[in-house]
Scaffold this motif. Structure first.
Motif, mmCIF file in Angstrom:
data_model
loop_
_atom_site.group_PDB
_atom_site.id
_atom_site.type_symbol
_atom_site.label_atom_id
_atom_site.label_comp_id
_atom_site.label_asym_id
_atom_site.label_seq_id
_atom_site.Cartn_x
_atom_site.Cartn_y
_atom_site.Cartn_z
ATOM 1 N N THR A 42 35.506 29.133 42.572
ATOM 2 C CA THR A 42 34.787 27.980 42.021
ATOM 3 C C THR A 42 33.380 28.309 41.527
ATOM 4 O O THR A 42 32.754 27.459 40.888
ATOM 5 C CB THR A 42 34.653 26.859 43.071
ATOM 6 N N SER A 63 32.337 31.103 39.620
ATOM 7 C CA SER A 63 32.204 31.811 38.347
ATOM 8 C C SER A 63 33.497 31.648 37.559
ATOM 9 O O SER A 63 34.578 31.483 38.145
ATOM 10 C CB SER A 63 31.900 33.296 38.560
ATOM 11 N N GLU A 64 33.391 31.711 36.242
ATOM 12 C CA GLU A 64 34.582 31.583 35.402
ATOM 13 C C GLU A 64 35.533 32.755 35.617
ATOM 14 O O GLU A 64 36.756 32.594 35.608
ATOM 15 C CB GLU A 64 34.174 31.491 33.930
ATOM 16 N N GLU A 65 34.972 33.940 35.799
ATOM 17 C CA GLU A 65 35.804 35.127 36.047
ATOM 18 C C GLU A 65 36.607 34.969 37.329
ATOM 19 O O GLU A 65 37.813 35.228 37.369
ATOM 20 C CB GLU A 65 34.920 36.369 36.109
ATOM 21 N N GLU A 71 33.114 37.775 44.028
ATOM 22 C CA GLU A 71 32.509 36.439 43.994
ATOM 23 C C GLU A 71 31.721 36.211 45.271
ATOM 24 O O GLU A 71 32.143 36.599 46.363
ATOM 25 C CB GLU A 71 33.593 35.369 43.869
ATOM 26 N N LYS A 83 37.325 32.166 38.863
ATOM 27 C CA LYS A 83 38.257 31.060 38.692
ATOM 28 C C LYS A 83 39.535 31.532 38.010
ATOM 29 O O LYS A 83 40.649 31.159 38.414
ATOM 30 C CB LYS A 83 37.607 29.957 37.858
ATOM 31 N N ALA A 84 39.390 32.366 36.988
ATOM 32 C CA ALA A 84 40.564 32.871 36.274
ATOM 33 C C ALA A 84 41.428 33.743 37.181
ATOM 34 O O ALA A 84 42.660 33.655 37.162
ATOM 35 C CB ALA A 84 40.120 33.654 35.045
#
Length: 347
Positions: free
Chosen positions: A155, A157-159, A248, A161-162
């Motif tokens: 939740t 970072s976009e990286e 993360e 999350k992917a």
């Protein structure tokens, strides 16, 4: 500003399955790490894990460490406990002598244990094929209350999350997962001697199907300081082709929300040293780098057999460490793993 200790999640998130899940290999897991403010005792993970469809028995894990190198360990299975608590909600999760109680979601928890454990030393347990022939009774009751917002994986970072949405790293993580730093207090009886303590804790809730075949290792550290500042991260080393993997974390400044972060220098596991190892980390945030200096104090090793009879799972080291940041000092948790070929065992 205020601290939202729920992370926006509903209270039901802290409840367990009331019935056996239909999905094969679905896991329900409650884990916690606990450390004493004085550094006299550490609990580098105790947990209950259930795996569908075998719901009458659950896995239980108990690790207790002392500064002199003594270790107590009970990794076994035990009969599952009824899950309905005093409130009428599914708030109890236990196996054999170990039980977790959610008194108030995201607010108050208790864990109790009344049983025994293998009694050995670090130098004995770090040997491949260790077998316990001595046991010691242990009893404890520990209460803990969250003081930092939950770190919900995928939740910040976009990286991340992917990676948590699909793929190998998501399989390793094992579904929906959060961890949350707490203050703890308890009493523990070992060798017939009862002592009370105050300290810290990291609680972990995980639910989902977990697949760890091919797992190549990780580094995981977290702690909360007296002022309320805190940090934490989980990182996997780069893949075999050199491409980046899951990384993360967070920094918390004592109020408001978690700040996204990632580790740029981690103390990857290369050897087993019970205490005194430099396990410092460099954390990168949008505001710049933060240096967390640290040294290990005690820990529980788990040595992969590596005899060809099973996959080459990583060696595992679950520890308590002493952390320093901006003039403050505290104890906290650390877990690291690496493939056997990357780790030097004691001679």
């Amino acid at each position: 500003m205020t601290i939202d200790l729920t992370g926006g999640l509903p209270r039901e998130w802290d409840h367990v399955f009331s019935e056996v899940p239909e999905t094969p290999e679905m896991r329900e897991a409650v884990n916690i790490w606990v450390w004493d403010d004085s550094g006299e005792i550490g609990f580098p993970r105790f947990a209950v894990e259930a795996v569908a469809p075998e719901w009458d028995e659950h896995e239980l894990y108990l690790s207790v460490a002392f500064p002199n190198g003594r270790l107590l360990r009970n990794w076994s299975k035990g009969p599952s406990h009824p899950v309905i608590g005093p409130s009428g909600e599914p708030s109890v999760f236990g196996a054999g002598p170990l039980e977790f109680q959610c008194i108030e979601p995201f607010a108050k928890f208790r864990t109790v244990f009344d049983g025994d454990a293998a009694d050995a030393t670090f130098s004995e347990m770090v040997r491949p094929g260790f077998q316990a022939d001595k046991r010691a009774p242990i009893k404890f009751e520990i209460d803990y209350e969250p003081i930092v917002p939950p770190f919900i994986q995928g939740t910040l970072s976009e990286e991340a999350k992917a990676m948590m949405a699909s793929g190998t790293e998501a399989d390793f993580m094992g579904g929906d997962r959060l961890e949350q730093l707490c203050r703890a207090r308890g009493r523990v009886t070992v060798d017939g001697v009862e002592r009370e303590f105050t300290g810290g804790a990291l609680r972990i809730r995980r639910r989902g199907v977990r697949k760890i075949s091919g797992f190549w290792g990780h580094c995981w550290q977290s702690a909360v300081f007296p002022s309320g500042k805190a940090f934490g991260y989980i990182a996997y080393p780069p893949r075999k082709d050199g491409s980046p993997s899951y990384n993360e974390g967070f920094v918390f400044l004592g109020d408001g929300e978690l700040l996204p972060a990632r580790v740029v220098k981690a103390p990857w596991l290369t050897h087993f040293q019970y205490s005194g190892e430099d396990v410092s980390a460099v954390i990168e945030t949008p505001q710049g780098e933060i240096i967390i200096t640290a040294e290990s104090t005690m820990g529980m090793p788990s040595i992969s057999r590596g005899d060809g009879s099973s996959p080459a799972y990583p060696h595992l080291f679950q520890s308590i460490a002493r952390y320093r940041w901006d003039g403050e000092e505290t104890f906290g948790m650390m877990e690291r793993s690496s493939l056997p070929e990357r780790v030097t065992l004691p001679a």
